[in-house]
Design a protein around this motif. Sequence first.
Motif, short mmCIF file in Angstrom:
data_model
loop_
_atom_site.label_atom_id
_atom_site.label_comp_id
_atom_site.label_asym_id
_atom_site.label_seq_id
_atom_site.Cartn_x
_atom_site.Cartn_y
_atom_site.Cartn_z
N VAL A 1 1.69 4.88 -4.09
CA VAL A 1 1.64 6.23 -3.53
C VAL A 1 1.50 7.26 -4.66
CG1 VAL A 1 2.96 8.01 -2.31
CG2 VAL A 1 2.89 5.66 -1.43
N ALA A 2 2.28 7.07 -5.74
CA ALA A 2 2.22 8.00 -6.86
C ALA A 2 0.85 7.96 -7.53
CB ALA A 2 3.31 7.67 -7.87
N TYR A 3 0.27 6.77 -7.66
CA TYR A 3 -1.05 6.62 -8.30
C TYR A 3 -2.10 7.35 -7.48
CZ TYR A 3 -4.91 4.13 -10.63
OH TYR A 3 -6.03 3.80 -11.33
N ARG A 4 -2.08 7.17 -6.15
CA ARG A 4 -3.07 7.85 -5.31
C ARG A 4 -2.89 9.36 -5.37
NH1 ARG A 4 -1.68 3.63 -1.67
NH2 ARG A 4 -0.51 5.07 -0.32
N HIS A 5 -1.64 9.80 -5.41
CA HIS A 5 -1.38 11.24 -5.48
C HIS A 5 -1.96 11.81 -6.76
CE1 HIS A 5 0.65 15.07 -4.93
NE2 HIS A 5 1.10 14.97 -6.17
N LEU B 1 0.83 -1.20 0.00
CA LEU B 1 0.00 0.00 0.00
C LEU B 1 0.86 1.25 0.00
CD1 LEU B 1 -3.00 0.97 0.20
CD2 LEU B 1 -2.65 1.12 2.68
N TRP B 2 2.10 1.10 0.49
CA TRP B 2 3.00 2.24 0.59
C TRP B 2 4.20 2.12 -0.35
CZ3 TRP B 2 0.65 6.02 2.76
CH2 TRP B 2 -0.42 5.75 3.64
N GLY B 3 4.06 1.28 -1.37
CA GLY B 3 5.06 1.23 -2.41
C GLY B 3 5.04 2.50 -3.25
N ASP B 4 6.13 2.76 -3.93
CA ASP B 4 6.25 4.01 -4.69
C ASP B 4 5.15 4.16 -5.74
OD1 ASP B 4 8.46 4.65 -3.23
OD2 ASP B 4 9.91 3.99 -4.73
N ARG B 5 4.87 3.06 -6.47
CA ARG B 5 3.90 3.20 -7.55
C ARG B 5 2.49 3.43 -7.02
NH1 ARG B 5 5.02 -2.47 -7.78
NH2 ARG B 5 3.14 -3.78 -7.55
N ALA C 1 -16.37 13.99 -0.71
CA ALA C 1 -16.54 12.69 -1.38
C ALA C 1 -16.91 12.88 -2.85
CB ALA C 1 -17.62 11.88 -0.66
N ALA C 2 -17.76 13.88 -3.13
CA ALA C 2 -18.16 14.12 -4.52
C ALA C 2 -16.96 14.54 -5.36
CB ALA C 2 -19.25 15.20 -4.57
N VAL C 3 -16.12 15.42 -4.83
CA VAL C 3 -14.94 15.87 -5.57
C VAL C 3 -13.99 14.71 -5.82
CG1 VAL C 3 -12.85 17.27 -5.42
CG2 VAL C 3 -15.07 18.26 -4.80
N LEU C 4 -13.74 13.90 -4.79
CA LEU C 4 -12.83 12.76 -4.93
C LEU C 4 -13.35 11.76 -5.95
CD1 LEU C 4 -10.36 11.15 -3.95
CD2 LEU C 4 -11.80 10.20 -2.15
N ARG C 5 -14.63 11.45 -5.85
CA ARG C 5 -15.22 10.45 -6.75
C ARG C 5 -15.22 10.94 -8.19
NH1 ARG C 5 -19.47 10.34 -4.24
NH2 ARG C 5 -20.82 11.64 -5.55
N ARG C 6 -15.61 12.18 -8.41
CA ARG C 6 -15.68 12.70 -9.78
C ARG C 6 -14.29 12.95 -10.36
NH1 ARG C 6 -20.44 16.95 -8.09
NH2 ARG C 6 -22.05 15.38 -7.67
N ALA C 7 -13.34 13.35 -9.51
CA ALA C 7 -11.98 13.52 -10.00
C ALA C 7 -11.40 12.19 -10.46
CB ALA C 7 -11.10 14.14 -8.92
N ALA C 8 -11.66 11.13 -9.69
CA ALA C 8 -11.18 9.80 -10.09
C ALA C 8 -11.86 9.34 -11.37
CB ALA C 8 -11.45 8.80 -8.95
N LYS C 9 -13.15 9.61 -11.48
CA LYS C 9 -13.87 9.22 -12.69
C LYS C 9 -13.34 9.98 -13.90
CE LYS C 9 -17.13 6.63 -14.34
NZ LYS C 9 -17.04 5.16 -14.23
N ARG C 10 -13.06 11.25 -13.72
CA ARG C 10 -12.53 12.04 -14.83
C ARG C 10 -11.14 11.54 -15.22
NH1 ARG C 10 -13.75 16.86 -17.17
NH2 ARG C 10 -12.00 17.95 -18.13
#
Length: 788
Positions: free
Chosen positions: A133-137, A127-131, A651-660
Amino acid sequence: MTLVAPLRAFGRDDLALAGGKGANLGELVRKGFPVPDGFVITTAAYDLVAGGHDTRDHFERVELPAELREAIAAGYAALGRGPVAVRSSATAEDLPGAAFAGQQDTYLNVVGEEALADAVRRCWGSLWGDRAVAYRHRLGIDPGEVRIAVVVQSMVEAETAGVLFTADPVTGDRARIVVDASSGLGEAVVSGLVTPDHYVLDAAGEVTAYTPGRREVVIRGAAGGGVVRESGAGASGERLPGEALRELARLAGEVAGHFGRPQDIEWAYAGGQVRLLQARPMTALPPPPLGRLNPVRRKLGAILLEYMPVRPYPIDMSTWVPYGPAGLMARVTGHFGIRGAFEDFLVEEEGVVYALVPPRPRPSIRMLVTPVRILRLARRHDPARWTEDPRFRAFVAATEELESRDLAALPWPELVRVPRQALDLVQPVADLRIDYLPGSGLALLRLLVSLKLLGRGKEFGDLIAGARTRTSDANQALEELAEEARLTGALDADPPPAAFAAKLRDFLAEYGHRETASPLLVTPPTWADAPETVLGLVRVLAAKPPAPAAGGDALERLLAHPRLRTAARRARMTRRVQAARAGVAFREDSHFFFTEPLPVLRRSLVEIGRRLRDAGLLQEPEDVFHLRLEELEGIDDVRTPAEPDRERLRAAVLRRAAKREEFAGVRLIDPAAIFPARPAGDALVAGTPAGGGTATGPVKVIADPAEFGRLTEGDVLVCPYTNPSWTPLFQRAAAVVVDTGGSASHAAIVAREYGIPAVMGTGEGTSVLADGQLVTVDGGTGLVSAAS
């Protein structure tokens, strides 16, 4: 506190405890799908050992509490203590918009309690591997809100395994099932180590297409645990039996139906039985094919695609899309008896625009009286005098008043009302267009008929190109800026000379509300928001003094016609040309003024976003674009929002940003549906001929306005779309090739005005042609060929 529980204890609503993979697999088990037995080490277990640490090293070395170790051992014993697969299951993975494919670790053929405990630790640590962490960021996911569970399942020693998609991932066709398969464990297919057998199935499981793989590597379980990679020596194996393919198709349909959307499924085949190892929503799936469009829908699609080059945000969909130019044209066409011409053409999925679907206009009973209405309006409203209309003057005054407000000083209740006030300003412009467009259209028609009777129909474009418009004024002002830059070296000076800086300020004050990307959206910056776009245009224009525009003496040539010898006839024809030009100017200038409230609308939204950021609701002010206007208007006090409101908006911002983010590489529409492939012969690209003869030059692909400064004199401009912001480039380009648009589009008209070849609607010019490639553009045939 549940630390370990069987898979069947979880369902799709247990994401927080079982993670995405565990929740989906548990749902499949509950519904009776053939899933290997297993258990979940929950996120509660992860929290138990985290102790506030968030490093990979901590989790890979942590000692498991006795209670947890015993629970894992009991679960392992219930599976028979044989080989197991250990898979990470994060709370942010396998979600629509955030698949997290390959971001956390999986361990196969794990044997023994110690090996199992070690695999669990490594899954936590991944969960804390580089890839990861970068993906979540990249997705803007708060690391403090992510947890991870671990799924442990009985190992399936597969004879053949792989992945299936319940829809075609390339075309978006929901009626096709795509299966990739290879010998051994499916890890070889998932990780891309092999070229798999590729099947395309219909819903019944019948093969409609098949491409054999090469089996470069076969992964199998090793004795005592772990896996080994064997060389497949490039040999093809046996095809999957028909009953296996039919079973895969049946399961694909049922799983997709159960979850309500297309699925990406990992599967294994052993002992004549198919097992499902994982199911998650397909991401980045193109819209379904539209099929054959009629000419009207193709025409509307071409217009909308040209004006919608970027994906709208939720704030666009609740502000400028319904109230801006598209909404205006919907009102205009509706007034004249055509319904649905510019409405409901954008499809949303989970709050984010997914696809552009050309609308289906339909006549209404009002069309019966449309001819009478058009004639009456044309007599009453002269397009040459539209700026004298009291409604226009009131619009300009109200816009100036709104623009004069200090948004940063407004209290929240007043600030949050500004966007709606800006949208209300533009509504009277629809009435102006309804009243003055009939006169514009009839003037153009009258001129065209007159020219046809004189045998000069081909000169129509050159004649109306002589209209003075606010766009031509802007282009002239840009030339003056460029001349100032040439004389003073302003573009290479830091700071620039005062005279140039003053001219630039004046230019932006007059023309800064022009859009850079799309007139239909509020989120892309305007010229004033992105002055670097203007400087890019100035740099192109400053490289060389302008050449005279083609067609400047079109009226003089026409008046020399033998049938226009008398002064009365020449005067009548001059009036008709002037009336037609006034009609063109009205269409152009009404759009120019119509977009004047755009900057204040955008600035008010960004100011709202800044205050929401300061209140801790957003990471950046521009994150406000992921929200809808009604959601913003529902916030009574930005300083102390209620906790449910705070969490809902976050939650709406996070969800829609991920969808976009998921849709980042997905086109709103396949251009081939609008611009069918044309016979190209030996040419590189074919499109709609838009005139201008032929020209040869090096290709320069300009993807968006930020790249304007890259164009040099004599380049062939290749771009995905155009709007008035692009047209100054035409003064220096040798030719223009555009993915979208037609012979009547703005780009084609301006290209003809400057006498350069134009090829429109290629659909693929920007992907086929490359910078520096020497090509010949034929604006008469619509072909772009390699220069000899």
